[in-house]
Design a protein around this motif. Sequence first.
Motif, PDB file in Angstrom:
ATOM      1  N   ALA A 292       2.346 -11.024 -11.783  1.00 52.93           N
ATOM      2  CA  ALA A 292       2.142  -9.718 -11.160  1.00 52.93           C
ATOM      3  C   ALA A 292       3.025  -9.621  -9.930  1.00 52.93           C
ATOM      4  O   ALA A 292       3.296 -10.617  -9.244  1.00 52.93           O
ATOM      5  N   ARG A 293       3.476  -8.409  -9.655  1.00 51.38           N
ATOM      6  CA  ARG A 293       4.271  -8.125  -8.453  1.00 51.38           C
ATOM      7  C   ARG A 293       3.628  -6.942  -7.749  1.00 51.38           C
ATOM      8  O   ARG A 293       3.630  -5.828  -8.276  1.00 51.38           O
ATOM      9  N   LEU A 294       3.073  -7.170  -6.575  1.00 53.86           N
ATOM     10  CA  LEU A 294       2.297  -6.162  -5.871  1.00 53.86           C
ATOM     11  C   LEU A 294       2.975  -5.827  -4.550  1.00 53.86           C
ATOM     12  O   LEU A 294       3.286  -6.718  -3.755  1.00 53.86           O
ATOM     13  N   ALA A 295       3.213  -4.547  -4.329  1.00 52.45           N
ATOM     14  CA  ALA A 295       3.856  -4.079  -3.103  1.00 52.45           C
ATOM     15  C   ALA A 295       2.912  -3.123  -2.385  1.00 52.45           C
ATOM     16  O   ALA A 295       2.281  -2.260  -3.000  1.00 52.45           O
ATOM     17  N   PHE A 296       2.819  -3.266  -1.067  1.00 50.10           N
ATOM     18  CA  PHE A 296       1.952  -2.395  -0.279  1.00 50.10           C
ATOM     19  C   PHE A 296       2.381  -2.448   1.181  1.00 50.10           C
ATOM     20  O   PHE A 296       3.110  -3.356   1.592  1.00 50.10           O
ATOM     21  N   SER A 297       1.915  -1.471   1.946  1.00 48.20           N
ATOM     22  CA  SER A 297       2.139  -1.433   3.387  1.00 48.20           C
ATOM     23  C   SER A 297       0.813  -1.675   4.093  1.00 48.20           C
ATOM     24  O   SER A 297      -0.211  -1.106   3.716  1.00 48.20           O
ATOM     25  N   THR A 298       0.837  -2.489   5.105  1.00 52.88           N
ATOM     26  CA  THR A 298      -0.395  -2.845   5.809  1.00 52.88           C
ATOM     27  C   THR A 298      -0.902  -1.668   6.637  1.00 52.88           C
ATOM     28  O   THR A 298      -0.129  -0.829   7.108  1.00 52.88           O
ATOM     29  N   HIS A 299      -2.221  -1.634   6.824  1.00 50.38           N
ATOM     30  CA  HIS A 299      -2.874  -0.567   7.593  1.00 50.38           C
ATOM     31  C   HIS A 299      -3.400  -1.056   8.929  1.00 50.38           C
ATOM     32  O   HIS A 299      -3.984  -0.271   9.679  1.00 50.38           O
ATOM     33  N   ALA A 300      -3.232  -2.329   9.231  1.00 52.82           N
ATOM     34  CA  ALA A 300      -3.758  -2.872  10.480  1.00 52.82           C
ATOM     35  C   ALA A 300      -2.992  -4.140  10.832  1.00 52.82           C
ATOM     36  O   ALA A 300      -2.377  -4.776   9.968  1.00 52.82           O
ATOM     37  N   ASP A 301      -3.031  -4.479  12.109  1.00 49.96           N
ATOM     38  CA  ASP A 301      -2.437  -5.731  12.586  1.00 49.96           C
ATOM     39  C   ASP A 301      -3.467  -6.833  12.360  1.00 49.96           C
ATOM     40  O   ASP A 301      -4.349  -7.050  13.189  1.00 49.96           O
ATOM     41  N   ALA A 302      -3.362  -7.515  11.234  1.00 50.24           N
ATOM     42  CA  ALA A 302      -4.403  -8.475  10.843  1.00 50.24           C
ATOM     43  C   ALA A 302      -3.811  -9.500   9.885  1.00 50.24           C
ATOM     44  O   ALA A 302      -2.628  -9.448   9.532  1.00 50.24           O
ATOM     45  N   SER A 303      -4.663 -10.421   9.471  1.00 49.56           N
ATOM     46  CA  SER A 303      -4.260 -11.432   8.483  1.00 49.56           C
ATOM     47  C   SER A 303      -4.513 -10.894   7.078  1.00 49.56           C
ATOM     48  O   SER A 303      -5.585 -10.350   6.800  1.00 49.56           O
ATOM     49  N   ILE A 304      -3.517 -11.052   6.221  1.00 52.63           N
ATOM     50  CA  ILE A 304      -3.631 -10.627   4.829  1.00 52.63           C
ATOM     51  C   ILE A 304      -4.101 -11.828   4.007  1.00 52.63           C
ATOM     52  O   ILE A 304      -3.525 -12.912   4.090  1.00 52.63           O
ATOM     53  N   PHE A 305      -5.151 -11.629   3.207  1.00 53.43           N
ATOM     54  CA  PHE A 305      -5.692 -12.683   2.359  1.00 53.43           C
ATOM     55  C   PHE A 305      -5.378 -12.370   0.896  1.00 53.43           C
ATOM     56  O   PHE A 305      -5.642 -11.263   0.423  1.00 53.43           O
ATOM     57  N   VAL A 306      -4.820 -13.354   0.211  1.00 55.78           N
ATOM     58  CA  VAL A 306      -4.575 -13.263  -1.233  1.00 55.78           C
ATOM     59  C   VAL A 306      -5.484 -14.297  -1.887  1.00 55.78           C
ATOM     60  O   VAL A 306      -5.283 -15.501  -1.739  1.00 55.78           O
ATOM     61  N   CYS A 307      -6.505 -13.827  -2.588  1.00 57.21           N
ATOM     62  CA  CYS A 307      -7.539 -14.703  -3.140  1.00 57.21           C
ATOM     63  C   CYS A 307      -7.451 -14.748  -4.665  1.00 57.21           C
ATOM     64  O   CYS A 307      -7.272 -13.714  -5.322  1.00 57.21           O
ATOM     65  N   PHE A 308      -7.613 -15.958  -5.212  1.00 63.54           N
ATOM     66  CA  PHE A 308      -7.556 -16.178  -6.657  1.00 63.54           C
ATOM     67  C   PHE A 308      -8.877 -16.787  -7.131  1.00 63.54           C
ATOM     68  O   PHE A 308      -9.445 -17.659  -6.468  1.00 63.54           O
TER      69      PHE A 308
ATOM     70  N   LEU B 176      -7.246 -11.679  -9.203  1.00 62.15           N
ATOM     71  CA  LEU B 176      -6.528 -11.611  -7.937  1.00 62.15           C
ATOM     72  C   LEU B 176      -7.074 -10.475  -7.082  1.00 62.15           C
ATOM     73  O   LEU B 176      -7.356  -9.386  -7.594  1.00 62.15           O
ATOM     74  N   GLU B 177      -7.217 -10.745  -5.782  1.00 61.11           N
ATOM     75  CA  GLU B 177      -7.652  -9.709  -4.840  1.00 61.11           C
ATOM     76  C   GLU B 177      -6.907  -9.898  -3.523  1.00 61.11           C
ATOM     77  O   GLU B 177      -6.767 -11.028  -3.040  1.00 61.11           O
ATOM     78  N   ILE B 178      -6.421  -8.786  -2.949  1.00 65.62           N
ATOM     79  CA  ILE B 178      -5.690  -8.811  -1.689  1.00 65.62           C
ATOM     80  C   ILE B 178      -6.390  -7.889  -0.702  1.00 65.62           C
ATOM     81  O   ILE B 178      -6.638  -6.722  -1.003  1.00 65.62           O
ATOM     82  N   PHE B 179      -6.693  -8.396   0.479  1.00 61.27           N
ATOM     83  CA  PHE B 179      -7.359  -7.613   1.516  1.00 61.27           C
ATOM     84  C   PHE B 179      -7.008  -8.213   2.870  1.00 61.27           C
ATOM     85  O   PHE B 179      -6.359  -9.267   2.956  1.00 61.27           O
ATOM     86  N   ASP B 180      -7.417  -7.539   3.950  1.00 61.02           N
ATOM     87  CA  ASP B 180      -7.172  -8.068   5.291  1.00 61.02           C
ATOM     88  C   ASP B 180      -8.497  -8.300   6.010  1.00 61.02           C
ATOM     89  O   ASP B 180      -9.570  -7.942   5.504  1.00 61.02           O
ATOM     90  N   ASP B 181      -8.413  -8.920   7.187  1.00 61.93           N
ATOM     91  CA  ASP B 181      -9.614  -9.243   7.942  1.00 61.93           C
ATOM     92  C   ASP B 181      -9.817  -8.319   9.143  1.00 61.93           C
ATOM     93  O   ASP B 181     -10.433  -8.704  10.137  1.00 61.93           O
ATOM     94  N   SER B 182      -9.288  -7.106   9.055  1.00 59.56           N
ATOM     95  CA  SER B 182      -9.505  -6.136  10.119  1.00 59.56           C
ATOM     96  C   SER B 182     -10.946  -5.645  10.088  1.00 59.56           C
ATOM     97  O   SER B 182     -11.724  -5.995   9.184  1.00 59.56           O
TER      98      SER B 182
END
Length: 219
Positions: free
Chosen positions: A88-104, A65-71
């Motif tokens: 898995a339970r993953l919590a985070f705060s975004t750093h940019a106004d963008a789309s969040i991608f959750v890739c498997f 699993l990988e989570i990132f944004d397209d900023s």
Amino acid sequence: MLRFSAFLLLSLVACLVSAIKFDLEALPSSTAFAHRKCLSQHVGDNTMVIVTVKVGEGYNQRVDLEIFDDSESINKYATRRDVGEQGARLAFSTHADASIFVCFTNTLSDGFNPGPNYRRTIDVDYDIGAEALDYSKIAKAEKLEPLEVELRKLEKVVQEIWDEMEYLKRREAKMRDTNESTNERVQWFSIITLLTLVSLGTWQVMYLRRFFKRKRLID
């Protein structure tokens, strides 16, 4: 009545929570990454996000699993290797106004050939903004009554809706400015093209007139 209204409004905004379930085929390590499955969700800046992942049973397979944004900076929020049935339970705060991608990525162990039996069920839940906050802790810390907690939720949801409307308003204004600029450029391009064609046509008539006069074909 107020409690019922609050509950009804919370039910209406429950669409802020996204849940997706799909099957992910296992592939050899050489091709698994190229065929990974990604889910995207646009999230505003400095927004709390909780991604809960549940993985079905499967043998000789490894789900990463990988989570990132397209900023522009491409912020990476989480990476998990071999997410098992415990999930898995993953919590985070975004750093940019963008789309969040959750890739498997589902990688098949060496020595096994891909087939319909080698796949795992992935269940993904998104909790964004107000839905990601732990109101039970807030209630204990501030000693809030249940009705006050519901009102706090409504306040947060309304604020998010307002922010989203402001974001859409800014995008609409930007798109309108772009359209007006494009229309103005097209208008000037059309005028220049028309003037160029008229000029070329006039020059051709005058040139042919002089040519025929020299050949004494016309007076």
